[in-house]
Every structure is written in structure tokens, then in C-alpha cells.
Design an enzyme around this catalytic site. Structure first.
Site, mmCIF file in Angstrom:
data_model
loop_
_atom_site.group_PDB
_atom_site.id
_atom_site.type_symbol
_atom_site.label_atom_id
_atom_site.label_comp_id
_atom_site.label_asym_id
_atom_site.label_seq_id
_atom_site.Cartn_x
_atom_site.Cartn_y
_atom_site.Cartn_z
ATOM 1 C CG PHE A 146 -1.972 1.282 1.057
ATOM 2 C CD1 PHE A 146 -3.297 1.091 0.187
ATOM 3 C CD2 PHE A 146 -1.674 2.435 1.472
ATOM 4 C CE1 PHE A 146 -4.051 2.353 0.033
ATOM 5 C CE2 PHE A 146 -2.601 3.478 1.289
ATOM 6 C CZ PHE A 146 -3.513 3.299 0.587
ATOM 7 C CG ASP A 233 5.831 4.091 1.565
ATOM 8 O OD1 ASP A 233 5.843 4.862 2.549
ATOM 9 O OD2 ASP A 233 4.710 3.971 0.806
ATOM 10 C CE LYS A 274 0.099 6.858 6.592
ATOM 11 N NZ LYS A 274 -1.707 6.716 6.557
HETATM 12 N N1 PLP Z 1 2.408 4.728 1.970
HETATM 13 C C1 PLP Z 1 2.157 4.282 2.986
HETATM 14 C C2 PLP Z 1 2.858 3.069 3.455
HETATM 15 C C3 PLP Z 1 0.808 4.336 3.511
HETATM 16 O O1 PLP Z 1 0.746 3.669 4.761
HETATM 17 C C4 PLP Z 1 0.021 5.674 3.141
HETATM 18 C C5 PLP Z 1 -1.175 5.899 3.703
HETATM 19 O O2 PLP Z 1 -1.773 4.864 4.433
HETATM 20 C C6 PLP Z 1 0.495 6.025 2.065
HETATM 21 C C7 PLP Z 1 1.832 5.730 1.494
HETATM 22 C C8 PLP Z 1 -0.368 7.141 1.545
HETATM 23 O O3 PLP Z 1 -0.202 8.369 2.185
HETATM 24 P P1 PLP Z 1 -1.419 9.478 1.817
HETATM 25 O O4 PLP Z 1 -2.882 8.975 2.503
HETATM 26 O O5 PLP Z 1 -1.103 10.851 3.006
HETATM 27 O O6 PLP Z 1 -1.356 9.904 0.609
#
Ligand code: PLP
Length: 426
Positions: A146, A233, A274
Site C-alpha cells: 500500500f 516507504d 503522516k
Molecule cells: N504509503 C504508505 C506506506 C501508507 O501507509 C500510506 C497511507 O496509509 C501512504 C503511502 C499514502 O499516504 P496518504 O494517504 O497521505 O496519501
């Protein structure tokens, strides 16, 4: 009075149902206030927040230092765009790069934008530095990843709900099994056009899957061997959530300001979002050293709001809170306690088969099918008992409270969870 109060929640939910797109399926609770580990609904009921806005509110709701940075900056200057310099961005970039040990930061707003940014940097690096022929660059990603919800990101998602009917999809991604080094080596060996390997140090959204010990270190070594960028990520796992400043710090507890990160696991490109703002404002960013970041030139990437002075002020305050309040250490200690206490319960329970996680990013697996509503029903019962959590998938509930929680509060939450599940009837 009671009827009027009930109407407040009902009305708010009806407004969203009627006037908002139905792109989420929230738990039926309407929140209007937050402080530390607690949130209150419009009827005044108090809850433990055990989700932290998907790990954005690591520093706790409305942290006074972060709120004060935000309001103070909002009074002076909110947005200049990058057409001009502002007097906060450089300070934030200096603070973030020295905190995470990189030469440069590229600031954005949301997690998905930061992932997109990393994909673009990686592709450019592939063409300009590695010499991959035009439009042939590939990025290796993992099954059940994700990384957000843009068109390119859902192109390499395995979640059919997130991707169906959004084609045509962006090309150039190869999916391999998570936590499978053999699969990674195979693909890197077979394809000289791979520019990067994009991975979550723990797959949060998929259900808090912690890879085998040594996986990240070995994956990084393979990336070095095949001249491929190792891209982490850490949008969800970063900023103290897993008991270290970054999940890619591994077991290193080094808080020495001269430490330049653990080179054995250090990502070539680090993606954060976040909690980079403590949930007060959308702030995300990508960090890399000059040899990689220099592929980005004026006009080749940007965002009107990325690097805005409020985000910069909030970002500094949010990182300071993590250090000043030793939140990584707290997450590590409380996480161990949480898994120990719930682990004991799991042994006696027919309904919960497993507890897993790292730091304060944990999940329980419910003894039911992915399609069942049991995890959702348990979350509804938890809500009644004053604790808010949400299933990630049909039978998995993620537990990720703010990291400012105390030991007493955590034990109180453990009691609520155990009581709720023990009394739960399908
Ligand atoms: N990458 C990871 C690992 C995430 O958990 C999330 C969101 O939960 C994102 C990217 C995407 O972040 P955003 O919702 O701020 O676009």
C-alpha cells in the site's frame, strides 16, 4: 436532551452520506475534539484513539508545541509557492536532513505525492545515472503493497477494490512476493533495466506484516549488488511508530547526533509523510543524497503547497517532539508490553489467533474469514467500550495508538480489548 445529542451524530453522518462521495466506510462515530491519546465525539463521549489517523498522530492529538508552531506561523505567512523563497523552508530542510542523515529533502504534502516523487526520482536516476534506455526503466514492488491511491500507485497495487476500473494503468512495475529475497534477486539478475526496489519496512495496510529478521538488510545488499536504488516507504512506519526513529534503523538505538544512519539498511530514497506533521497539517517529503537528488532540476517536479512555511514550521516542531519526548523509546517499551499482554490472552482465546507487530504498530488476527464482518463487529463493540480501532482487512484489526500513551493508559486499553473480545458474541 439525550435525543438532541443523538441527533448531533446522526445529522453529521447524514450530511456526509448525502453530500460527500462515498470513498470511505467510517465507523459510525463523529469526533469533534482530541487531546493526547483521547478523542471525544459530538455527544461528549471520550475514547482512546487506537488508530492515530493511520499513524499520522504519533505525537498525540493537538500537541501544544505543534499547534503553537502552526498558529504562530499562520499569523505570519502561510504560502508563497516556490516561485519565491520563504524563511522557514530552508530551516525545515536543514532540520530534516540532519535528523535523517541525508543531503537533501524534497518537500510535498501527502504520502501518495511523496511516493510519486520517489518513483519519478528513481526513474530519472535510472536514465541519467544508470544508463537505462529511454522509457525502459522498471521499479520492483511487493505484492499486497500500500503506497497510496494515485493512478500510477494503484497501477502497481494488488488490491482490486483500489484499482478496478481505473485503467489504463501505468507501466514499468514488477511485482514480487513480500519478504522473499530469492524473488528479489531473481528479478534483479534477469532485468538490467530495473532502477529501484520500493518496499514498506512493515506492510501496515496489508495487515501489519513484519518481514523476517534481516530481510531489509539483505534486500539493500541485493540493491547495492545490482546497482538498484533501495527505496523505503516509511510513510506509516517512520517517525518513531515502530520503536525506532525509522523502521529501517533496524535494531540500532543510536541517538548519537554524529550517526549517519545504519549504512547496511539505509534507504537510498526515504519516503516520509503522516507523522512528519504530527497530523496537524499535510506534510510529506522524500530524502536522498546529492548523487540521486541532483536529477531533479527546476521545473521537473513540484507542488504549489509543497514546502510551504506552515508545513515547514509544523514539520520542525513535530520532529522536535519525537526527540524531546523520547517517543521511539516509549513506542518500543509499550509495544513489547502490548504484545506480551495480548499474547497471553491469545493463548486462551478461540476468537483471536495472533498478535503481531513492532513498536506501537500492531494487529490482531481474528479467527474468521477475510469476508466475514467479525473484525468490524469487534471494532463496533470496542467503540461502545471507549476505544476506537479499525479493521485493515476483513479479519485483521490494526492497533496503533498515539505514541504519547503512558503505561497505565496502555494497560487500561489492553483491559478494554480483552474484555470486549471475551464478551463478544458472533
Ligand atoms: N504509503 C504508505 C506506506 C501508507 O501507509 C500510506 C497511507 O496509509 C501512504 C503511502 C499514502 O499516504 P496518504 O494517504 O497521505 O496519501
Amino acid at each position: 436532551m439525550a435525543v438532541l445529542e443523538q441527533l448531533a451524530s446522526k445529522h453529521a453522518i447524514e450530511l456526509e452520506e448525502k453530500h460527500g462521495a462515498h470513498n470511505y466506510h467510517p465507523l459510525p462515530v463523529v469526533l469533534s475534539r482530541g487531546e493526547g491519546v483521547f478523542v471525544w465525539d459530538v455527544e461528549g463521549k471520550k475514547y482512546y484513539d487506537f488508530l492515530s489517523a493511520y499513524s499520522a498522530v504519533n505525537q498525540g492529538h493537538c500537541h501544544p508545541k505543534i499547534v503553537s508552531a502552526l498558529t504562530e506561523q499562520a499569523r505570519n505567512l502561510t504560502l508563497t509557492s516556490r516561485a519565491f523563497y520563504n524563511d522557514m523552508l530552508g530551516k525545515f530542510e536543514k532540520y530534516a536532513t540532519s535528523t535523517f542523515h541525508y543531503d537533501k529533502l524534497l518537500p510535498m504534502n501527502t504520502g501518495a505525492e511523496a511516493v510519486e516523487t520517489a518513483v519519478k526520482i528513481c526513474r530519472r536516476w535510472g536514465y541519467q545515472k544508470k544508463g537505462i534506455p529511454a522509457n525502459q526503466a522498471k521499479i520492483v514492488v511487493c505484492e499486497n503493497n500500500f503506497h497510496g491511491r494515485t493512478t500510477t500507485i494503484v497501477s502497481f497495487s494488488s488490491d482490486q477494490v483500489a484499482r478496478s476500473n481505473y485503467g489504463p494503468y501505468t507501466e514499468g512495475f514488477i511485482k514480487i512476493e513480500y519478504d522473499n529475497l530469492h524473488a528479489l534477486e531473481q528479478v534483479l539478475k534477469d532485468d538490467a533495466h530495473v532502477a529501484g526496489f520500493l518496499v514498506e519496512p512493515i506492510q501496515g495496510e496489508a495487515g501489519v506484516y513484519v518481514p523476517s529478521e534481516g530481510y531489509l538488510k539483505a534486500a539493500k545488499a541485493l540493491c547495492v549488488k545490482y546497482n538498484v536504488l533501495f527505496i523505503a516507504d516509511e510513510v506509516q512506519t517512520g517517525i518513531a511508530r515502530t520503536g525506532r526513529l525509522l523502521a529501517t534503523c533496524g535494531n540500532c538505538t543510536c541517538e548519537d547526533k554524529h550517526c549517519s544512519g545504519n549504512p547496511e539498511v539505509k534507504p537510498d530514497i526515504l519516503i516520509l509523510g503522516k507523522a512528519l506533521s504530527g497530523g496537524a497539517y499535510p506534510v510529506s517529503g522524500v530524502l536522498a543524497n546529492d548523487s540521486i537528488m541532483e536529477v531533479i532540476t527546476p521545473g521537473s517536479h513540484g507542488s504549489t503547497f509543497g514546502g510551504n512555511p506552515i508545513g515547514a514550521a509544523v514539520g520542525i516542531a513535530a520532529l522536535e517532539v519525537i526527540k524531546e519526548e523520547k517517543l521511539a523509546q516509549n513506542a518500543d517499551e509499550l509495544g513489547r508490553l502490548f504484545r506480551k499482554e495480548l499474547g497471553k490472552f491469545v493463548e486462551t482465546s478461540d476468537l483471536v489467533v495472533k498478535v503481531r507487530g513492532k513498536g506501537l504498530l500492531n494487529a490482531i488476527v481474528i479467527n474468521d474469514t477475510e469476508e466475514s464482518s467479525t473484525a468490524w463487529d469487534i471494532c463496533m463493540a470496542l467503540k461502545e467500550n471507549g476505544l476506537l480501532a479499525k479493521p485493515t482487512h476483513g479479519n485483521i484489526i490494526r492497533f496503533a495508538p498515539p505514541l504519547v500513551m503512558t503505561k497505565e493508559q496502555l494497560l487500561d486499553c489492553v483491559s478494554i480489548i480483552i474484555k470486549t473480545i471475551s464478551e463478544f458474541k458472533k
